[in-house]
Enzyme design. Structure first.
Site, PDB file in Angstrom:
ATOM      1  N   GLY A  89      -5.642  -5.517  -4.318  1.00 40.74           N
ATOM      2  CA  GLY A  89      -6.182  -5.097  -5.606  1.00 40.74           C
ATOM      3  C   GLY A  89      -5.106  -4.859  -6.647  1.00 40.74           C
ATOM      4  O   GLY A  89      -5.385  -4.729  -7.835  1.00 40.74           O
ATOM      5  N   ARG A  90      -3.867  -4.763  -6.178  1.00 41.36           N
ATOM      6  CA  ARG A  90      -2.774  -4.556  -7.140  1.00 41.36           C
ATOM      7  C   ARG A  90      -1.508  -5.239  -6.635  1.00 41.36           C
ATOM      8  O   ARG A  90      -0.400  -4.824  -6.934  1.00 41.36           O
ATOM      9  CB  ARG A  90      -2.509  -3.074  -7.325  1.00 41.36           C
ATOM     10  CG  ARG A  90      -2.238  -2.426  -5.997  1.00 41.36           C
ATOM     11  CD  ARG A  90      -1.742  -1.059  -6.091  1.00 41.36           C
ATOM     12  NE  ARG A  90      -1.955  -0.453  -4.780  1.00 41.36           N
ATOM     13  CZ  ARG A  90      -1.334   0.570  -4.329  1.00 41.36           C
ATOM     14  NH1 ARG A  90      -0.459   1.171  -5.100  1.00 41.36           N
ATOM     15  NH2 ARG A  90      -1.573   1.053  -3.144  1.00 41.36           N
ATOM     16  N   LYS A 105       3.962  -5.639  -5.903  1.00 48.10           N
ATOM     17  CA  LYS A 105       2.952  -4.581  -5.769  1.00 48.10           C
ATOM     18  C   LYS A 105       2.932  -3.780  -7.066  1.00 48.10           C
ATOM     19  O   LYS A 105       3.973  -3.271  -7.487  1.00 48.10           O
ATOM     20  CB  LYS A 105       3.352  -3.694  -4.586  1.00 48.10           C
ATOM     21  CG  LYS A 105       2.206  -2.922  -3.979  1.00 48.10           C
ATOM     22  CD  LYS A 105       2.656  -2.234  -2.703  1.00 48.10           C
ATOM     23  CE  LYS A 105       1.744  -1.078  -2.363  1.00 48.10           C
ATOM     24  NZ  LYS A 105       2.266  -0.290  -1.246  1.00 48.10           N
ATOM     25  N   ASP A 117      -6.672  -0.253 -11.662  1.00 51.89           N
ATOM     26  CA  ASP A 117      -6.020  -0.940 -12.786  1.00 51.89           C
ATOM     27  C   ASP A 117      -4.997  -1.975 -12.323  1.00 51.89           C
ATOM     28  O   ASP A 117      -4.365  -2.639 -13.152  1.00 51.89           O
ATOM     29  CB  ASP A 117      -5.354   0.088 -13.714  1.00 51.89           C
ATOM     30  CG  ASP A 117      -4.309   0.925 -12.979  1.00 51.89           C
ATOM     31  OD1 ASP A 117      -4.079   0.688 -11.768  1.00 51.89           O
ATOM     32  OD2 ASP A 117      -3.723   1.829 -13.607  1.00 51.89           O
ATOM     33  N   ARG A 175      -3.323  -8.405   8.428  1.00 55.36           N
ATOM     34  CA  ARG A 175      -3.704  -7.098   8.943  1.00 55.36           C
ATOM     35  C   ARG A 175      -4.854  -7.245   9.927  1.00 55.36           C
ATOM     36  O   ARG A 175      -5.519  -8.291   9.942  1.00 55.36           O
ATOM     37  CB  ARG A 175      -4.199  -6.220   7.779  1.00 55.36           C
ATOM     38  CG  ARG A 175      -3.249  -6.142   6.616  1.00 55.36           C
ATOM     39  CD  ARG A 175      -3.987  -6.198   5.278  1.00 55.36           C
ATOM     40  NE  ARG A 175      -3.049  -6.451   4.182  1.00 55.36           N
ATOM     41  CZ  ARG A 175      -2.437  -5.496   3.487  1.00 55.36           C
ATOM     42  NH1 ARG A 175      -2.707  -4.243   3.729  1.00 55.36           N
ATOM     43  NH2 ARG A 175      -1.584  -5.801   2.541  1.00 55.36           N
ATOM     44  N   ASP A 240      -6.888  -1.770   7.606  1.00 53.71           N
ATOM     45  CA  ASP A 240      -6.280  -2.654   6.598  1.00 53.71           C
ATOM     46  C   ASP A 240      -4.803  -2.326   6.401  1.00 53.71           C
ATOM     47  O   ASP A 240      -4.091  -3.061   5.710  1.00 53.71           O
ATOM     48  CB  ASP A 240      -7.027  -2.551   5.262  1.00 53.71           C
ATOM     49  CG  ASP A 240      -7.147  -1.128   4.768  1.00 53.71           C
ATOM     50  OD1 ASP A 240      -7.764  -0.311   5.465  1.00 53.71           O
ATOM     51  OD2 ASP A 240      -6.600  -0.820   3.703  1.00 53.71           O
ATOM     52  N   ASN A 241      -4.340  -1.235   6.994  1.00 52.16           N
ATOM     53  CA  ASN A 241      -2.918  -0.888   6.904  1.00 52.16           C
ATOM     54  C   ASN A 241      -2.243  -1.039   8.261  1.00 52.16           C
ATOM     55  O   ASN A 241      -1.235  -0.385   8.542  1.00 52.16           O
ATOM     56  CB  ASN A 241      -2.753   0.542   6.397  1.00 52.16           C
ATOM     57  CG  ASN A 241      -3.212   0.689   4.954  1.00 52.16           C
ATOM     58  OD1 ASN A 241      -3.199  -0.272   4.192  1.00 52.16           O
ATOM     59  ND2 ASN A 241      -3.614   1.888   4.580  1.00 52.16           N
TER      60      ASN A 241
HETATM   61  P1  AMP Z   1      -4.155   1.525   0.066  1.00 55.57           P
HETATM   62  O1  AMP Z   1      -4.686   2.914  -0.002  1.00 55.57           O
HETATM   63  O2  AMP Z   1      -2.872   1.336  -0.646  1.00 55.57           O
HETATM   64  O3  AMP Z   1      -4.130   0.978   1.454  1.00 55.57           O
HETATM   65  O4  AMP Z   1      -5.202   0.629  -0.758  1.00 55.57           O
HETATM   66  C1  AMP Z   1      -6.540   0.459  -0.397  1.00 55.57           C
HETATM   67  C2  AMP Z   1      -7.166  -0.596  -1.285  1.00 55.57           C
HETATM   68  O5  AMP Z   1      -7.223  -0.131  -2.632  1.00 55.57           O
HETATM   69  C3  AMP Z   1      -6.441  -1.921  -1.337  1.00 55.57           C
HETATM   70  O6  AMP Z   1      -7.409  -2.938  -1.410  1.00 55.57           O
HETATM   71  C4  AMP Z   1      -5.627  -1.817  -2.601  1.00 55.57           C
HETATM   72  O7  AMP Z   1      -5.307  -3.088  -3.116  1.00 55.57           O
HETATM   73  C5  AMP Z   1      -6.588  -1.070  -3.500  1.00 55.57           C
HETATM   74  N1  AMP Z   1      -5.883  -0.351  -4.571  1.00 55.57           N
HETATM   75  C6  AMP Z   1      -5.079   0.713  -4.450  1.00 55.57           C
HETATM   76  N2  AMP Z   1      -4.593   1.087  -5.642  1.00 55.57           N
HETATM   77  C7  AMP Z   1      -5.081   0.237  -6.559  1.00 55.57           C
HETATM   78  C8  AMP Z   1      -4.949   0.086  -7.977  1.00 55.57           C
HETATM   79  N3  AMP Z   1      -4.187   0.894  -8.693  1.00 55.57           N
HETATM   80  N4  AMP Z   1      -5.619  -0.928  -8.570  1.00 55.57           N
HETATM   81  C9  AMP Z   1      -6.384  -1.764  -7.863  1.00 55.57           C
HETATM   82  N5  AMP Z   1      -6.555  -1.677  -6.524  1.00 55.57           N
HETATM   83  C10 AMP Z   1      -5.913  -0.694  -5.877  1.00 55.57           C
HETATM   84 MG    MG Z   2      -3.262  -0.696   2.049  1.00 57.80          MG
END
Ligand code: AMP
Ligand code: MG
Length: 470
Positions: A89-90, A105, A117, A175, A240-241
């Site tokens: 998502g980012r 990232k 965002d 993943r 997913d992590n």
């Molecule tokens: P994470 O908590 O980093 O493992 O992210 C979980 C999901 O949320 C993933 O699909 C990320 O790409 C998405 N995500 C986290 N932060 C953002 C952001 N600022 N904008 C868009 N997607 C995000």
């Molecule tokens: Mg993640």
């Protein structure tokens, strides 16, 4: 452009439904904070000294020649709850170089951004840079940090904050959740293509799903034991992590413990302690059970596959236990770990818990024979433990100190140092960021210059919570 990256784009050659073609979004005023030139060389980059160019490329403002940028699709269990679609998502994968993924990232929105965002603020970018490079220096398999660039744009969280982009390097970003999304969609062709790709990339000797599951489980078992041996708490062990390669990924609310407690949790969103320090082995097994479920459609005979996969998953606690015993035995200087050593390890950890001792410094005090001045010596259980430990070591020919000095770091990225570094960076001073990186690059070597990083936090410096902080 002087920067030349020998890109390959093998993931982008997989079926198109596994990703979305996505260019990074240019930023207003990119300024290079850090570039990991040694890692760039490992990736086969031709050397470049041009900071402007590095800032442009690693902020996503200029696309390097040969890149074929994509946002990858995945799903996952977040805190045990199924989320059918996540995805980058980012983040944007530029391509691969020397077999490693190069991913930006914080590089802008993608079709997977949901309400986000697509950006990152400087705090988590520098945090991930420091933490992942420190993990690498400790010898733990991990994604790496290639660059951090300030965007010159503001990111709005609770308040406006300076934006940044991190360039992350991984042996792949596949993943458990990448397999899960295809299995959930009953996309057998996609699942098979991903499986073959993942085998070729990470387990070239493997062609059978059960063997694949076994190989990933082994690496994950080693990984979780390795984390625990340094007091590391990942904080968001969602599927997913959890990588197929066995590398640590996603340095969000992770932390290294100062004061030891098996139930320690830092992440602000982990309210029930699902990902507490001591729960990590169980969660790792749970994640492998999810991978097993996702691999099942690849097998023609599902009854025999279920039996085989179940065996692998049921065997994983033993793998973790053995890896844990090996790591902690080394921390005590034991050359040939045996099951009977587990009691010695557990007895020590129980004393350390009671005394609320600093995890890292306790093991270092045993390594350097300075435990006499620690609070351990006041424990009623201590004399008996010490005698048993010393008797054990006297019976082995190997030098325990040599083993211990490689298993017990002097410096780890302590939360209060990381937080202080971020505060200074936001105020425009990157000095503490560089100092911390240098101090953590040789974690097992004593250095008077970096003495301050060995100190546990003062009460007023103690960090009790960490945040995803996206
Ligand atoms: P994470 O908590 O980093 O493992 O992210 C979980 C999901 O949320 C993933 O699909 C990320 O790409 C998405 N995500 C986290 N932060 C953002 C952001 N600022 N904008 C868009 N997607 C995000
Ligand atoms: Mg993640």
């Amino acid at each position: 452009m002087t920067l030349q990256i020998p890109f390959e784009n093998t993931y982008a050659a997989l079926p198109e439904r596994l990703f979305s073609r996505q260019k990074p979004t240019p930023v207003r005023s990119p300024k290079l904070i850090a570039y990991n030139a040694a890692l760039g060389a490992e990736l086969g980059f031709k050397e470049t000294q041009d900071e402007t160019e590095l800032a442009q490329v690693f902020s996503g403002s200029v696309l390097p020649d040969g890149a074929d940028p994509i946002a990858q699709l995945y799903a996952g269990h977040q805190f045990g709850n199924w989320n059918p679609q996540l995805g980058d998502g980012r983040a944007v994968l530029l391509g691969e170089s020397n077999g490693y993924d190069i991913q930006l990232k914080g590089s802008g929105p993608t079709p997977f951004s949901r309400r986000g965002d697509g950006r990152a603020w400087m705090g988590p970018v520098l945090r991930e840079y420091v933490m992942s490079e420190a993990m690498h220096a400790l010898g733990v398999p991990t994604t790496r940090a290639l660059a951090a660039v300030a965007t010159g744009e503001e990111v709005f969280r609770e308040r406006p904050l300076p934006g940044a982009v991190l360039t992350r390097v991984a042996s792949s970003h596949i993943r458990v959740g990448t397999f899960q999304v295809l299995a959930a969609r009953q996309d057998l062709d996609g699942l098979r293509a991903l499986f073959e790709f993942a085998c070729a990339r990470h387990y070239p000797h493997v062609s059978d799903p059960a063997e694949f599951l076994q190989s990933v489980s082994k690496r994950q078992a080693e990984l979780v034991a390795h984390w625990m041996s340094f007091g590391f708490i990942h904080g968001v062990m969602n599927t997913d992590n959890c990588t197929i390669s066995g590398e640590t990924i996603d340095y969000g609310p992770c932390a290294f413990m100062d004061e030891f407690h098996p139930g320690k949790v830092f992440s602000s969103i982990d309210r029930n302690g699902r990902y507490a320090y001591g729960n990590q082995p169980d969660i790792s097994v749970w994640n492998m059970a999810q991978l097993a479920t996702a691999l099942l459609p690849l097998e023609d005979n599902s009854d025999s596959a279920v039996a085989q996969f179940t065996d692998v998953v049921h065997n994983m606690p033993d793998l973790i236990r053995t890896a844990w015993r090996n790591r902690f035995s080394a921390k005590l200087g034991i050359a040939t770990p045996a099951q009977t050593d587990e009691q010695l390890i557990s007895r020590l950890l129980s004393i350390v818990t009671d005394k609320r001792s600093d995890f890292t410094n306790t093991f270092r005090s045993l390594t350097e024979d300075t435990w006499q001045i620690t609070e351990l010596a006041n424990s009623t259980e201590w004399p008996a433990w010490l005698e048993d430990w010393q008797t054990h070591l006297e019976a082995q020919p190997e030098d325990p100190k040599e083993i211990m000095s490689k298993a017990n770091p002097i410096r780890i990225p302590r939360n209060h140092n990381v937080e202080a570094m971020i505060k200074e960076a936001v105020d425009g001073d990157y000095g503490p960021f560089f100092a911390l990186n240098t101090a953590l690059s040789k974690p097992f070597e004593r250095s008077s210059e970096f003495q301050r990083y060995t100190l546990p936090p003062q009460p007023e410096e103690t960090v009790t919570q960490t945040f995803c902080g996206t």
